[in-house]
Design a protein around this motif. Structure first.
Motif, PDB file in Angstrom:
ATOM      1  N   HIS A 191       0.823  -1.206   0.000  1.00 47.37           N
ATOM      2  CA  HIS A 191       0.000   0.000   0.000  1.00 47.37           C
ATOM      3  C   HIS A 191       0.866   1.268   0.000  1.00 47.37           C
ATOM      4  O   HIS A 191       0.524   2.276   0.619  1.00 47.37           O
ATOM      5  CB  HIS A 191      -0.927   0.005   1.218  1.00 47.37           C
ATOM      6  CG  HIS A 191      -2.203   0.758   0.977  1.00 47.37           C
ATOM      7  ND1 HIS A 191      -3.390   0.124   0.671  1.00 47.37           N
ATOM      8  CD2 HIS A 191      -2.471   2.084   0.946  1.00 47.37           C
ATOM      9  CE1 HIS A 191      -4.326   1.036   0.512  1.00 47.37           C
ATOM     10  NE2 HIS A 191      -3.797   2.236   0.657  1.00 47.37           N
ATOM     11  N   SER A 227      -1.750   2.226  -5.315  1.00 45.41           N
ATOM     12  CA  SER A 227      -2.535   3.065  -4.395  1.00 45.41           C
ATOM     13  C   SER A 227      -2.538   4.520  -4.850  1.00 45.41           C
ATOM     14  O   SER A 227      -3.557   5.211  -4.750  1.00 45.41           O
ATOM     15  CB  SER A 227      -1.983   2.953  -2.976  1.00 45.41           C
ATOM     16  OG  SER A 227      -2.100   1.631  -2.498  1.00 45.41           O
ATOM     17  N   LYS A 261      -5.941   6.781  -5.664  1.00 51.05           N
ATOM     18  CA  LYS A 261      -6.097   8.049  -4.937  1.00 51.05           C
ATOM     19  C   LYS A 261      -6.123   9.222  -5.915  1.00 51.05           C
ATOM     20  O   LYS A 261      -6.952  10.141  -5.783  1.00 51.05           O
ATOM     21  CB  LYS A 261      -4.954   8.208  -3.925  1.00 51.05           C
ATOM     22  CG  LYS A 261      -5.150   9.355  -2.945  1.00 51.05           C
ATOM     23  CD  LYS A 261      -4.025   9.405  -1.929  1.00 51.05           C
ATOM     24  CE  LYS A 261      -4.149   8.347  -0.876  1.00 51.05           C
ATOM     25  NZ  LYS A 261      -5.308   8.568   0.038  1.00 51.05           N
ATOM     26  N   SER A 297      -4.085  -3.774  -2.656  1.00 55.78           N
ATOM     27  CA  SER A 297      -3.932  -2.424  -2.099  1.00 55.78           C
ATOM     28  C   SER A 297      -4.644  -1.370  -2.927  1.00 55.78           C
ATOM     29  O   SER A 297      -5.189  -0.410  -2.384  1.00 55.78           O
ATOM     30  CB  SER A 297      -2.442  -2.078  -1.973  1.00 55.78           C
ATOM     31  OG  SER A 297      -1.820  -2.888  -1.001  1.00 55.78           O
ATOM     32  N   GLU A 323      -7.578   0.939  -1.381  1.00 57.20           N
ATOM     33  CA  GLU A 323      -7.599   2.403  -1.403  1.00 57.20           C
ATOM     34  C   GLU A 323      -9.001   2.902  -1.725  1.00 57.20           C
ATOM     35  O   GLU A 323      -9.462   3.906  -1.170  1.00 57.20           O
ATOM     36  CB  GLU A 323      -6.595   2.925  -2.436  1.00 57.20           C
ATOM     37  CG  GLU A 323      -6.403   4.427  -2.426  1.00 57.20           C
ATOM     38  CD  GLU A 323      -5.841   4.948  -1.117  1.00 57.20           C
ATOM     39  OE1 GLU A 323      -6.318   6.003  -0.640  1.00 57.20           O
ATOM     40  OE2 GLU A 323      -4.930   4.301  -0.547  1.00 57.20           O
TER      41      GLU A 323
END
Length: 265
Positions: free
Chosen positions: A44, A75, A79, A114, A118
């Motif tokens: 992550h 990740s 994001k 991961s 997220e």
């Protein structure tokens, strides 16, 4: 549905192309934001000390798919997509289809899991898809199941926020024996560092390893013992679905440590 798809195998991986194209052909609104190169086993990790760049990618996916290649981690990709690239949040975050299983304790290292995690951290139901082979190219089976699962979730959403970790056997659709809800197993590896010398005479180490054993999870995790383990069902050509969450608090540990007494002198 509005779907965000990422992975850790990179923008050129056959797994993500198969997944994205299959779901776009089914009529979903698909956006891909994934690493510009392979970023497997990154866990992550996030990029904090340098800028993250993303470029629009054309001619790789189905014409209806919007795609970006990002120079960050899996990740980072999710994001960035949620906070900068997408105008509105997706209904689901999908990750994969990974080349190789993500079973048992492997999920702790997995960039595939991961990326999906997220999405869940941001409050969006997420699914990680993995093909349980490092060599098979039978991604169509996993993509077909992903299409069915997404359709099912569109009709009947998950009752709570969770991540579904899906592992698919590397066989044709007709050979799939069933779908099983599972609990996470334990995979222990024998990790070996291969010591080598580069052309300039400097020593370096290459991490290798293989599965040493697969064992039952400890009973103290308070998981129902009658639920099968992911690493077992995959051998029987069953698709494994394990619900995950990001809270790693050890419930039995809380009970045990509550008996401790601390004295300050």
């Amino acid at each position: 549905m509005k779907l965000l798809i990422s992975n850790d195998d990179g923008i050129s991986a056959l797994g993500i192309r198969t997944l994205a194209n299959c779901l776009a052909e089914a009529g979903h609104e698909v956006t891909v934001v994934c690493p510009d190169r392979e970023r497997s086993a990154t866990g992550h990790g996030l990029t904090l000390h340098q800028p993250i760049r993303a470029e629009i990618v054309e001619s790789i996916f189905h014409p209806a798919v919007k795609a970006w290649a990002c120079d960050g981690t899996p990740s980072d990709c999710v994001k960035l997509a949620l906070w900068a690239l997408l105008e509105t949040p997706p209904d689901l975050v999908l990750s994969g289809i990974n080349q190789g299983a993500n079973l048992g304790t492997e999920i702790l290292y997995s960039g595939t899991v991961s990326a999906a995690m997220e999405g869940m951290i941001e409050g969006i139901p997420s699914i990680a898809f993995s093909l349980a082979s490092h060599t098979s190219k039978e991604f169509q089976t996993a993509a077909h199941f992903a299409q069915q699962l997404v359709a099912q979730l569109a009709a009947k959403p998950l009752p709570e926020l969770m991540l579904l970790n899906v592992n698919v056997p590397p066989v044709k659709w007709e050979e799939i024996a069933g779908v099983t809800i599972t609990r996470q197993g334990v995979r222990r590896y024998v990790d070996v560092f291969d010591k080598r010398v580069d052309p300039r005479g400097k020593t370096y180490y290459w991490l290798t390893g293989e599965v040493l054993e697969e064992v039952e999870p400890p009973e103290g995790l308070n998981l129902p013992q009658h639920i099968p383990i992911d690493v077992h069902v995959i051998r029987k050509n069953h698709i494994s679905i394990t619900p995950l969450q990001y809270n790693l608090t050890y419930a039995k540990g809380l009970q045990q440590l509550s008996e401790w007494e601390f004295k300050f002198t």
